[in-house]
Design an enzyme around this catalytic site. Structure first.
Site, PDB file in Angstrom:
ATOM      1  N   LYS A  42     -33.857-169.230  10.229  1.00  0.00           N
ATOM      2  CA  LYS A  42     -32.569-169.870  10.458  1.00  0.00           C
ATOM      3  C   LYS A  42     -31.623-168.965  11.234  1.00  0.00           C
ATOM      4  O   LYS A  42     -31.762-167.740  11.240  1.00  0.00           O
ATOM      5  CB  LYS A  42     -31.921-170.260   9.129  1.00  0.00           C
ATOM      6  N   GLN A  97     -22.393-181.643   1.718  1.00  0.00           N
ATOM      7  CA  GLN A  97     -22.959-180.939   2.864  1.00  0.00           C
ATOM      8  C   GLN A  97     -22.876-181.825   4.089  1.00  0.00           C
ATOM      9  O   GLN A  97     -23.243-183.005   4.040  1.00  0.00           O
ATOM     10  CB  GLN A  97     -24.422-180.592   2.608  1.00  0.00           C
ATOM     11  N   HIS A 114     -32.814-178.454  10.643  1.00  0.00           N
ATOM     12  CA  HIS A 114     -31.787-178.704   9.630  1.00  0.00           C
ATOM     13  C   HIS A 114     -30.513-178.048  10.158  1.00  0.00           C
ATOM     14  O   HIS A 114     -30.533-176.872  10.525  1.00  0.00           O
ATOM     15  CB  HIS A 114     -32.150-178.064   8.289  1.00  0.00           C
ATOM     16  N   ARG A 160     -25.819-178.640  -7.626  1.00  0.00           N
ATOM     17  CA  ARG A 160     -26.639-177.452  -7.855  1.00  0.00           C
ATOM     18  C   ARG A 160     -26.168-176.761  -9.127  1.00  0.00           C
ATOM     19  O   ARG A 160     -24.967-176.611  -9.349  1.00  0.00           O
ATOM     20  CB  ARG A 160     -26.549-176.486  -6.668  1.00  0.00           C
ATOM     21  N   CYS A 170     -32.273-183.046   2.695  1.00  0.00           N
ATOM     22  CA  CYS A 170     -33.370-183.197   3.654  1.00  0.00           C
ATOM     23  C   CYS A 170     -34.500-184.132   3.213  1.00  0.00           C
ATOM     24  O   CYS A 170     -34.975-184.929   4.029  1.00  0.00           O
ATOM     25  CB  CYS A 170     -33.916-181.833   4.079  1.00  0.00           C
ATOM     26  N   ASP A 192     -24.789-182.286   6.513  1.00  0.00           N
ATOM     27  CA  ASP A 192     -26.140-182.079   7.014  1.00  0.00           C
ATOM     28  C   ASP A 192     -26.407-182.920   8.258  1.00  0.00           C
ATOM     29  O   ASP A 192     -25.846-184.002   8.435  1.00  0.00           O
ATOM     30  CB  ASP A 192     -27.157-182.505   5.953  1.00  0.00           C
ATOM     31  N   HIS A 211     -30.222-183.698  10.556  1.00  0.00           N
ATOM     32  CA  HIS A 211     -31.616-183.365  10.812  1.00  0.00           C
ATOM     33  C   HIS A 211     -31.973-183.890  12.197  1.00  0.00           C
ATOM     34  O   HIS A 211     -31.810-185.077  12.481  1.00  0.00           O
ATOM     35  CB  HIS A 211     -32.514-183.959   9.728  1.00  0.00           C
TER      36      HIS A 211
END
Length: 638
Positions: free
Chosen positions: A466, A382, A512, A364, A335, A384, A386
């Site tokens: 979320k 990911q 997100h 991670r 992000c 992802d 946005h």
């Protein structure tokens, strides 16, 4: 004074002061009372034998309720702990919670727990169940409880009360037989209700999850009210072992792990083909919805992670490095990079909602003890996105994301999707007012679609509430994959703006969104769901051509070329094996289709078609066989 209680169906009844929840259940029906395990009073779990303390909304819990299963298995944990202390005298108790499908207890044992010990503990548990010991709750002053557990030598319990319950005046303990445990409860009324149980394993664990603390023995188990339910659960466990994605990944040559990169998956050619096909399928859906796609760097300055809030809320999961004496971090999330891309230009309200996708490779830090194939890795991709929008566009944007997720999961046979709405966690950024506004916006979108959802208090992301999507596989296991997170804080922190119709600058809102969650983890779930039997469109090798003898290899090679020209992934089996062995090998490799060429097929321009797991499909003209496969691939028939 009578107490008025309301029930989930809206009905109300009055009860005399001192009535227990069991008596409430008996007043509703004898069947409910027989199956009752506990109760909820205004969302507070209660012991079945407890007196109703005040008026409110009551729900009687059975094993069909998640809270009921927690009570049942929490009691099973206490039974197991007592049995362990009988089998291994000197065992000290740490913590023992219920899990979604079982329970565990972390214990300090005089020696490591063996497989033989598990059998002995199970036998002792059976005795405790047969004793049908009443389970009693007792409230006592914290100081008195500390003295009690000190006398028992239960130093972990003492530490919990001193460190975690320092402000509490009283604590609760539960007793059955000669067993005493510090516990908030609730529990079953007696041990005899736990009819069927099984200890499933033992592992190491650190006290309070801290690797700097003492290592303990963690004993796992599960339990059910009926033996047939336990038997079915154990059958599914054995089936899950057969479907283990790590085993299938090796057998099908999809991926591997190596000591040179612990926790970092290595994708082989076939695994990479499947990985790319998953990406292609997602990109196809995103193009239909006018998503843009970006790519941002792996390493960004430490200052950025302070600005985003990750430094304060996530740094223990991050990797760090230095470049030219400046501090940098390897990104654990995409992000902040997406925010910088948005901020690099001037935007008009006419561009919103702006949907920006990134298949970002993130890292991670995970402890080695929790790594587990593709399910828990140290680097992953990911999917992802946005979505930058106005406040007025939130509901429509969330609804579009939900529809996309449902459609995409259905493509793979995941039609049973459970949805949770998670609210503000203890570590969070942003004001309560912003959190309330964001949470209500997500709830409104779910209500608009008439979606049943479970509230999950305190489990939101640190920057916003979320919606989480849990898919259920063929073994009835639930996996959290997709998420939609509503964020007012990041656009504020990064000073994101758009020019409104009034010519003034305004602050956008940010969603997100991830559907796979992690592509690697989703692939692991999918492998176990289909046992490596990928649908034709997703199989790394779609057709293997099998000539019956060496004289037919030339014709078989022509067939392979025709398949490749048609866009079908095909290969030729040129081995010296007999046809039966070639078929067995293709079946073992889970190749969806086999084209067998004998003399008759070679002369007639046909192929004998065989499908994995379905056997002989008969002879077909080559063109017709190719056309049938192309249609199946095009429609992504699952």
């Amino acid at each position: 004074m009578p107490l008025e209680l309301q029930f989930p169906d809206g009905s109300k009844r009055s009860y005399e002061d001192g009535a227990t929840f069991l008596q409430v259940a008996e007043s509703i029906s004898a069947g409910l009372a027989r199956n009752a395990l506990g109760a909820m009073l205004d969302d507070q779990p209660m012991d079945l034998n407890a007196q109703v303390p005040h008026a409110g909304t009551v729900r009687i819990l059975t094993f069909n309720d998640a809270e009921g299963r927690d009570i049942f298995r929490h009691t099973s944990t206490h039974i197991m702990a007592l049995a362990t202390q009988r089998v291994l005298p000197g065992t000290k108790l740490a913590t023992g919670p219920a899990l979604d499908d079982g329970y565990f207890y972390d214990m300090e044992t005089p020696r490591p727990v063996t497989t033989e010990d598990l059998a002995a503990i199970e036998a002792e548990m059976q005795k405790i169940v047969k004793e049908d010991q009443p389970i009693m709750r007792e409230e006592m002053p914290r100081d008195k409880a500390i003295q009690l557990f000190n006398e028992m030598g239960e130093h972990f319990k003492v530490e919990l009360m001193q460190a975690k319950m320092a402000e509490a005046e009283t604590v609760s303990v539960y007793r059955h037989g000669d067993f005493v445990d510090l516990c908030r409860g609730p529990h079953l009324p007696r041990t005899g209700l736990v009819k069927a149980f099984k200890l499933t394993g033992v592992a190491g664990a650190y006290w309070l999850g801290d690797q700097n603390n003492q290592q303990l023995q963690r004993v796992y188990g599960t339990s059910f009210p009926k033996q047939k339910d336990l038997d079915e659960y154990l059958r599914l466990i054995e089936e899950a072992k057969k479907r283990d994605h790590r085993k299938i990944g090796r057998e099908l040559d999809l991926f591997s792990f190596h000591d040179e990169g612990p926790g970092f998956p290595f994708f082989h050619n076939k695994g990479t083909i499947v990985w790319n096909l998953l990406m292609d399928a997602m990109r196809t859906e995103l193009r239909k919805l006018d998503y843009q796609e970006i790519k941002t760097p792996q390493i960004l300055s430490e200052d950025l992670w302070h600005q985003s809030g990750h430094w304060d809320n996530y740094k223990e999961n991050m990797y760090f490095t230095k470049i030219d004496e400046r501090d940098f971090a390897v990104k654990p999330m995409n992000c902040p990079g997406g925010l910088l891309v948005y901020r690099s230009g001037l935007h008009s309200y006419r561009e919103l909602p702006m949907k920006v996708a990134e298949f970002g490779h993130v890292h991670r830090h995970e402890l080695s003890g929790v790594l587990h194939g593709l399910f828990r890795v140290r680097c992953f991709t990911q999917d992802d996105a946005h979505v930058f929008c106005t406040e007025e566009q939130i509901e429509d944007s969330v609804i579009e994301c939900i529809d996309l997720m449902r459609r995409f999961y259905s493509m793979f046979g995941f039609d049973d999707v459970h949805i949770e709405l998670s609210t503000k966690p203890a570590k969070a950024i942003g004001s309560d007012e912003i959190w309330d506004k964001a949470t209500k916006a997500l709830e409104q979108a779910l209500n608009h679609l008439e979606i049943d959802f479970q509230l999950n208090p305190g489990d939101g992301a640190f920057y916003g509430p979320k919606i989480d999507f849990h898919i259920k596989d063929c073994l009835n296991r639930s996996w959290q994959c997709g998420t939609i997170q509503l964020d007012f804080s990041m656009p504020e922190r990064f000073d994101l703006t758009y020019v409104g119709p009034d010519g003034e600058k305004h602050r956008p809102v940010m969603l997100h969104r991830a559907i796979f969650g992690s592509i690697e983890r989703f692939l692991g779930i999918l492998i176990e769901h289909c046992e490596g039997n990928f649908p034709l469109w997703l199989a790394p090798l779609q057709v293997r051509v099998l000539p019956m003898n060496d004289e037919l290899v030339g014709k078989a090679r022509e067939t392979v070329n025709a398949l490749k020209e048609a866009g079908i992934r095909a290969e030729l089996d040129e081995s010296d094996n007999k046809l039966g062995a070639k078929i067995r090998d293709a079946e073992m490799q889970k190749v969806p289709a086999m084209f067998i060429i004998g003399r008759r097929e070679a002369e007639s321009g046909q192929v004998a078609v065989r499908r994995h797991g379905a056997g002989d499909q008969g002879a077909m003209a080559l063109d017709a066989a190719i056309a049938a496969l192309q249609e199946e691939i095009e429609t992504k028939n699952r």
